[in-house]
Write a protein that holds these residues in place. Structure first.
Motif, mmCIF file in Angstrom:
data_model
loop_
_atom_site.group_PDB
_atom_site.id
_atom_site.type_symbol
_atom_site.label_atom_id
_atom_site.label_comp_id
_atom_site.label_asym_id
_atom_site.label_seq_id
_atom_site.Cartn_x
_atom_site.Cartn_y
_atom_site.Cartn_z
ATOM 1 N N SER A 180 1.094 -1.526 -0.081
ATOM 2 C CA SER A 180 0.118 -0.315 0.082
ATOM 3 C C SER A 180 0.724 1.280 0.237
ATOM 4 O O SER A 180 2.017 0.966 0.248
ATOM 5 C CB SER A 180 -0.709 -0.075 1.043
ATOM 6 O OG SER A 180 -0.374 0.419 2.404
ATOM 7 N N TYR A 181 0.324 2.729 -0.361
ATOM 8 C CA TYR A 181 1.144 3.812 0.138
ATOM 9 C C TYR A 181 1.777 4.099 1.313
ATOM 10 O O TYR A 181 3.163 4.520 1.444
ATOM 11 C CB TYR A 181 0.017 5.010 -0.054
ATOM 12 C CG TYR A 181 -0.574 4.759 0.245
ATOM 13 C CD1 TYR A 181 -1.087 4.839 2.208
ATOM 14 C CD2 TYR A 181 -2.648 5.242 -0.241
ATOM 15 C CE1 TYR A 181 -2.234 5.565 2.572
ATOM 16 C CE2 TYR A 181 -3.537 5.027 0.638
ATOM 17 C CZ TYR A 181 -3.335 5.256 2.032
ATOM 18 O OH TYR A 181 -4.721 5.348 2.731
ATOM 19 N N THR A 240 -0.305 6.872 -3.758
ATOM 20 C CA THR A 240 -1.471 6.031 -3.912
ATOM 21 C C THR A 240 -1.551 4.855 -3.915
ATOM 22 O O THR A 240 -0.522 4.097 -4.750
ATOM 23 C CB THR A 240 -2.480 7.528 -4.866
ATOM 24 O OG1 THR A 240 -3.475 6.376 -4.714
ATOM 25 C CG2 THR A 240 -1.626 6.299 -6.610
ATOM 26 N N ASN A 241 -2.742 4.366 -3.498
ATOM 27 C CA ASN A 241 -3.514 2.797 -3.350
ATOM 28 C C ASN A 241 -3.234 2.196 -5.092
ATOM 29 O O ASN A 241 -3.779 2.856 -5.468
ATOM 30 C CB ASN A 241 -3.825 2.702 -2.908
ATOM 31 C CG ASN A 241 -3.785 2.591 -1.058
ATOM 32 O OD1 ASN A 241 -2.997 2.252 -1.406
ATOM 33 N ND2 ASN A 241 -4.833 2.704 -0.305
ATOM 34 N N ARG A 250 -8.669 0.212 -1.047
ATOM 35 C CA ARG A 250 -9.164 0.274 -1.722
ATOM 36 C C ARG A 250 -9.818 -1.453 -3.206
ATOM 37 O O ARG A 250 -9.720 -1.758 -3.952
ATOM 38 C CB ARG A 250 -8.044 0.764 -3.469
ATOM 39 C CG ARG A 250 -8.149 1.797 -3.366
ATOM 40 C CD ARG A 250 -7.130 3.089 -4.226
ATOM 41 N NE ARG A 250 -8.593 3.175 -5.144
ATOM 42 C CZ ARG A 250 -8.180 3.261 -6.814
ATOM 43 N NH1 ARG A 250 -6.798 2.957 -6.997
ATOM 44 N NH2 ARG A 250 -8.684 3.062 -8.356
ATOM 45 N N THR A 279 -4.448 1.854 -12.514
ATOM 46 C CA THR A 279 -3.794 2.557 -11.367
ATOM 47 C C THR A 279 -2.720 3.303 -11.811
ATOM 48 O O THR A 279 -2.305 4.199 -11.584
ATOM 49 C CB THR A 279 -2.781 1.536 -10.896
ATOM 50 O OG1 THR A 279 -3.983 0.659 -10.059
ATOM 51 C CG2 THR A 279 -1.002 1.591 -9.482
ATOM 52 N N ASP A 281 -4.565 6.608 -12.357
ATOM 53 C CA ASP A 281 -5.015 7.387 -10.808
ATOM 54 C C ASP A 281 -3.846 8.087 -10.581
ATOM 55 O O ASP A 281 -3.445 9.032 -9.644
ATOM 56 C CB ASP A 281 -5.069 5.688 -9.931
ATOM 57 C CG ASP A 281 -6.349 5.496 -10.004
ATOM 58 O OD1 ASP A 281 -7.309 5.578 -10.369
ATOM 59 O OD2 ASP A 281 -6.823 4.160 -9.376
ATOM 60 N N ASN A 282 -2.160 7.246 -11.134
ATOM 61 C CA ASN A 282 -0.925 8.293 -10.893
ATOM 62 C C ASN A 282 -1.576 9.707 -11.491
ATOM 63 O O ASN A 282 -0.874 10.075 -10.745
ATOM 64 C CB ASN A 282 0.201 6.989 -10.991
ATOM 65 C CG ASN A 282 0.517 6.460 -9.572
ATOM 66 O OD1 ASN A 282 0.828 6.776 -8.606
ATOM 67 N ND2 ASN A 282 -0.380 5.011 -9.480
ATOM 68 N N LEU A 323 -3.404 12.404 -10.049
ATOM 69 C CA LEU A 323 -2.557 12.562 -8.273
ATOM 70 C C LEU A 323 -1.461 13.382 -8.489
ATOM 71 O O LEU A 323 -1.323 14.330 -8.474
ATOM 72 C CB LEU A 323 -1.372 11.105 -7.904
ATOM 73 C CG LEU A 323 -0.801 11.513 -6.246
ATOM 74 C CD1 LEU A 323 -1.283 11.633 -5.199
ATOM 75 C CD2 LEU A 323 -0.161 10.119 -6.122
ATOM 76 N N THR A 349 -3.359 16.642 -9.515
ATOM 77 C CA THR A 349 -3.777 17.391 -8.068
ATOM 78 C C THR A 349 -2.532 18.096 -7.489
ATOM 79 O O THR A 349 -2.832 18.434 -7.019
ATOM 80 C CB THR A 349 -3.845 15.839 -7.217
ATOM 81 O OG1 THR A 349 -5.194 15.284 -7.873
ATOM 82 C CG2 THR A 349 -4.184 16.633 -5.657
#
Length: 442
Positions: free
Chosen positions: A11-12, A32-33, A60, A110, A113-114, A117, A120
């Motif tokens: 995990s993160y 992030t996970n 998740r 994934t 998702d990165n 991130l 963000t």
């Protein structure tokens, strides 16, 4: 700012393995996970100590098997089999019709998702109430990424596609995913998939975990008498590899430097001799696809005091000899882009860059299709050049290193005897922070 990519089942929170070294070099680390990781959304993390606390970790994972529990990476790929309540107090278990998807969707999600991130951080982030420092605004400059194992796999995909990320350290990644499974300690998981196929594909033979694919490695002689049922397995694995290409690292490797979408990326690969979790052969596929031999560090675990250990976690595992040096190389590269040889002068443990590309054509541990002894024997160390083939020699590896002209010694894939079990590790089964993860079905 540096983005960190955790390994499989992790995990993160694993960013604590190296975030302190990054901080000393002026780098803040964020993660992030991966999809399906961190247990369930109601899972908790407990920090030990006099001021310890328990708080939600927002995992998740998802219960895909129907057994009421969420395992460490459950939700990253479809279940092999699904249990359902029969209504009479018993349960039935049937093969999942989605198992062929494997990690394809999980790896793609994934990567996305990165990317989110990164966007963000670029938009601006503040960490509230940081003790004496008060609120801390994080730098919006997030151009660097490093990932271990699974993080090196989807990190290759991420670095090849995200224009914001320009520098990346990718540790012990490999592909295709199917080949990682069949040649490593994950072979038992592939066996479960083959067993749950309709009809079942397990065919016995000398191979470990109940199946033999009779599929030669680069240095194996041609196989003219495959084990019965092997060709069906080969077709299944070939189809699964083809289907998984959009979610595998090797098709993305050329986007790093050979055919970049924009500016070429500044990357450094770290590979460990005899990695029994992500085999050298699969790491070599990425290196060849991206023409990255000059950017590949080869950790010679066979020349260390911990040569008997699986070196897969050498960037994070303090029980492996080269961990401190590997971390020094990683932090230096993240901070400045400098590729450091961490055991200079004249140290034998880190080859910067890899001295012999043929070493990424051997497993350097017992053959999982036979259980036969490691090839080449550990005392010899180096993998000989591949059998002579003009087309392969022209296409494989940097000039003068790939292909080779000497024929490999004849070896049989029909060896019998007691198979030597490989270490059944996760892609990065490590955890050294003082916290404990609790499973949750919520």
């Amino acid at each position: 700012m540096v983005v960190y990519g955790p390994g499989f089942t992790r995990s993160y929170f694993d960013l604590f393995v190296s975030a302190d070294l990054n901080a000393a070099a002026g780098l803040a680390t964020i993660a992030t996970n991966p999809l399906g990781h961190g247990y369930g959304p109601a899972s908790t993390i407990t920090v030990d100590g006099p001021e310890g606390a328990t708080f939600l970790s927002y995992g998740r994972g998802k219960d895909l098997t129907g057994d009421g529990e969420i395992e460490a990476a459950e939700g990253s790929q479809p279940a092999t089999a699904v249990s359902t309540d029969a209504g009479d107090g018993s349960t039935t278990t049937e093969p999942s019709p989605n198992q062929v998807h494997g990690l394809r969707g999980g790896l793609v999600q994934t990567v996305v998702d990165n990317m989110a991130l990164v966007r963000t951080v670029e938009a601006g982030m503040t960490v509230p109430d940081c003790g004496v420092a008060g609120d801390v605004a994080l730098s919006a400059d997030v151009t660097r990424y490093y990932g271990l194992s699974f993080g090196g796999i989807y990190g290759t995909m991420l670095m090849g596609t995200d224009p914001s990320l320009s520098r990346g350290l990718l540790n012990v990644g490999g592909g295709p995913i199917v080949d990682i499974a069949r040649l490593s300690g994950f072979r038992n998981l592939l066996a479960a998939t083959l067993e749950n196929n309709d009809p079942p594909l397990l065919n016995g033979g000398p191979g470990l975990d109940g199946f033999t694919e009779s599929w030669p490695l680069p240095h194996d002689p041609p196989i003219t008498d495959p084990v019965p049922g092997a060709m069906r397995i080969q077709r299944y694995l070939s189809d699964a590899t083809w289907y998984g290409r959009p979610g595998g690292p090797e098709p993305y490797a050329p986007l790093l430097r050979k055919a970049p979408r924009g500016a070429a990326k500044d990357v450094l690969y770290q590979v460990a001799f005899g990695d029994a979790t992500v085999p050298n052969v699969t790491s070599g596929n990425i290196v060849r696809a991206g023409d990255l031999f000059d950017r590949t560090t080869y950790y010679r675990n066979d020349r260390t005091a911990t040569a008997s250990r699986n070196p897969h976690g050498f960037l994070a595992d303090p029980t492996v000899s080269g961990r401190g040096q590997a971390q020094l190389q990683m932090t230096t590269f993240m901070a400045s882009g400098t590729v450091l040889d961490p055991d200079t002068p004249a140290g034998p443990v880190f080859e910067v860059p890899i001295a012999d590309a043929d070493n990424l054509q051997c497993l350097h541990y017992p053959h999982p299709q036979t259980g036969a002894d490691a090839f080449p024997p550990p005392a010899e160390g180096e993998c000989p050049p591949r059998p002579a083939d003009a087309e392969l020699a022209a296409a494989d590896g940097p000039p003068g290193e790939g292909g080779g002209l000497r024929p490999a010694p004849a070896r049989s894939l029909a060896a019998t005897g007691a198979p030597a079990a490989l270490p059944a590790l996760g892609l990065l089964l490590l955890g050294y922070a003082t916290w404990s993860a609790r499973r949750s079905s919520s």
